[in-house]
Design an enzyme around this catalytic site. Structure first.
Site, PDB file in Angstrom:
ATOM      1  N   ASN A 189     -10.035  -3.277   1.954  1.00 11.11           N
ATOM      2  CA  ASN A 189      -9.693  -3.227   0.533  1.00 11.11           C
ATOM      3  C   ASN A 189     -10.950  -3.001  -0.288  1.00 11.11           C
ATOM      4  OD1 ASN A 189      -6.883  -3.761   0.831  1.00 11.11           O
ATOM      5  ND2 ASN A 189      -7.272  -5.950   0.982  1.00 11.11           N
ATOM      6  N   HIS A 239       0.823  -1.220   0.000  1.00  8.21           N
ATOM      7  CA  HIS A 239       0.000   0.000   0.000  1.00  8.21           C
ATOM      8  C   HIS A 239       0.858   1.271   0.000  1.00  8.21           C
ATOM      9  CE1 HIS A 239      -3.763  -2.232   0.663  1.00  8.21           C
ATOM     10  NE2 HIS A 239      -3.053  -3.002   1.465  1.00  8.21           N
TER      11      HIS A 239
END
Length: 492
Positions: A138, A65
């Site tokens: 997510n 990320h």
């Protein structure tokens, strides 16, 4: 002179340049030298300070990320869920809680294009009156592996080849051929949803099962769902290539520009609720992170809305130093026994201490917006002003005491100490069910992605056969179509 006034902040900028210590700088262009040609003198303190600060400007990027964008806003409760949870920020319709939200890609580096095929991160930090609640999810509801023992290998397989630094399909398909449970996530990863047109037009999921606990101590398993009010939109492979070639920060720009123009992104929060007594009634393990819960049996319940109405003031301070942790929960919310969630509780805090420092929770973007108190002290870059004489507990000289006990789930856990897989793996059913809900053109794009990946010259016949077997067990027609285009005879 008010010594507390001039804390580090751009609000107290002087009209002239200074060193970090506040000394005036009258020349920011020329180094101090012996004559006009040099050499440079080491006594030029401002030069040394400027270079040394620049050398340390960056912190380690996130191992996953790394590429992301953040925005601020609020969460507002729209439906009463007080019968399910005693969480203060969910206590009644109309209650608003400040939030910061970060969207991201998972695999590639900080400067990589936002148009690449990848799962997107969707993390929300709620600054509640009872502390921070981090919902770290997510844009897909499942994950590749159910046990964190495989997580480092999962990420390494998805990341570029350590020799060439090129992401390669043969590495991905080789590793995941040993994890048949990953097929359900591939049904999202190779689908349109992993090419979202921007961050505003994608869903979000808590991914894991959590628990909600009410005032009476009754617990329910829960899954969280974010639904964008502007709908879900994705790109084709061709569109993604064009967009990425034009602007590698297209999603960040879209988010920033939309908020600046007053077109505030909004998501509705829904939950699914499961009574713990019903866990064994399914043909899969509801706490398995590779599975979704059937919405026809466990329907979505509306809870509230998330509105992002403020851009961040500083990208480094409020995006790069922004730190999430699934371990940050509040009374009324608790963890489930999900194996991957249990280990994320440790791993996220650990990586933030490595990436930012041991006092990362003191940074304004990470600190709770409510009164808080503990005896975690000192350490590198500590900047909390403390004047207590007692740094231990209990003490008769310090009135601090343990907080009131709040309800947490109570259950009896039994079992042998062993390393093993869960009894109900059921690795292929949900992947096939998802495939069969699509229109033919969407199915074809999914099949084409499999054919492209399995056509990598370094993917062996054995690996192709394994994946065709997995696809066929999920949906016989899907497996046959992939096999025929690869000129491979399916084993089923």
């Amino acid at each position: 002179m008010d010594l507390s006034k001039y804390r580090p902040s751009s609000a107290y900028d002087t009209p002239f340049l200074t060193t970090n210590a506040g000394g005036p700088v009258y020349n920011n262009v020329s180094s101090l030298t012996v004559g006009p040609r040099g050499p440079v003198l080491l006594e030029d303190y401002h030069l040394i300070e400027k270079l040394a600060t620049f050398d340390r400007e960056r912190i380690p990027e996130r191992v996953v990320h790394a590429r992301g964008a953040s925005a601020k806003g609020f969460f507002e409760v729209t439906h009463d869920v007080s019968h399910l949870t005693c969480a203060d920020f969910l206590r009644a319709p109309g209650v608003q809680t400040p939030v910061i939200c970060r969207f991201s890609t998972v695999v590639h580096e900080r400067g990589s294009p936002e148009s690449i095929r990848d799962i997107r991160g969707f993390a929300v930090k709620f600054y509640t009156r009872e502390g921070n609640f981090d919902l770290v999810g997510n844009n897909v509801p499942v994950f590749f592996n159910r046990d964190a023992k495989s997580f480092p290998d999962t990420i390494r397989a998805l990341k570029p080849n350590p020799k060439s630094h090129i992401q390669e399909n043969w590495r991905i398909l080789d590793f995941f051929s040993f994890l048949p449970e990953s097929l359900h996530t591939f049904a999202f990863f190779y689908d349109d949803v992993c090419l979202p047109i921007n961050y505003r037009h994608m869903e979000g999921f808590g991914v894991h099962a959590y628990q909600l606990i009410n005032k009476a101590g009754k617990a329910h398993y829960v899954k969280f769902h974010w639904k964008p009010t502007c709908g879900v939109k994705s790109m084709t492979e061709e569109e993604a290539i064009r967009v990425g070639g034009t602007n590698h920060s297209h999603a960040t720009k879209d988010l920033y520009d939309s908020i600046a123009a007053g077109n505030y992104p909004e998501w509705k929060l829904f939950i699914q609720i499961m009574d713990p007594e019903d866990v064994d009634k399914f043909d899969f393990d509801p706490l398995d992170v590779t599975k979704t819960w059937p919405e026809d049996i466990l329907p979505l319940m509306p809870v509230g809305r998330l509105v992002l109405n403020r851009n961040i003031d500083n990208f480094f301070a409020e995006n790069e130093q922004l730190a999430f942790n699934p371990g940050h929960i509040v009374p009324g919310v608790y963890y489930s026994e999900d194996k991957l969630l249990q280990t994320r509780i440790f791993a996220y805090a650990d990586t933030q201490r490595h990436r930012i420092g041991p006092n990362y929770m003191q940074l304004p973007v990470n600190a709770p917006k409510c009164a808080h108190h503990n005896n975690h002290r000192d350490g590198a870059m500590n900047f909390m002003h403390r004047d207590e004489e007692v740094d231990y507990l209990p003490s008769r000289f310090d009135p601090c005491r343990p907080a009131e006990q709040y309800p947490i789930p109570s259950c009896v856990l039994t079992g042998r100490r062993e390393k093993c897989v869960i009894p109900k793996e059921n690795n292929f059913k949900q992947a096939g069910e998802r495939y069969r809900t699509w229109e033919p053109d969407r199915q074809d794009r999914y099949i084409n992605k499999w054919v492209e990946s399995l056509s990598d010259p370094r993917v062996t016949h054995e690996i192709r056969s394994i994946w065709i077997s997995y696809l066929s067990q999920a949906d016989k027609s899907c497996g046959q179509k992939v096999a025929s285009r690869l000129l491979v005879k399916p084993t089923m």
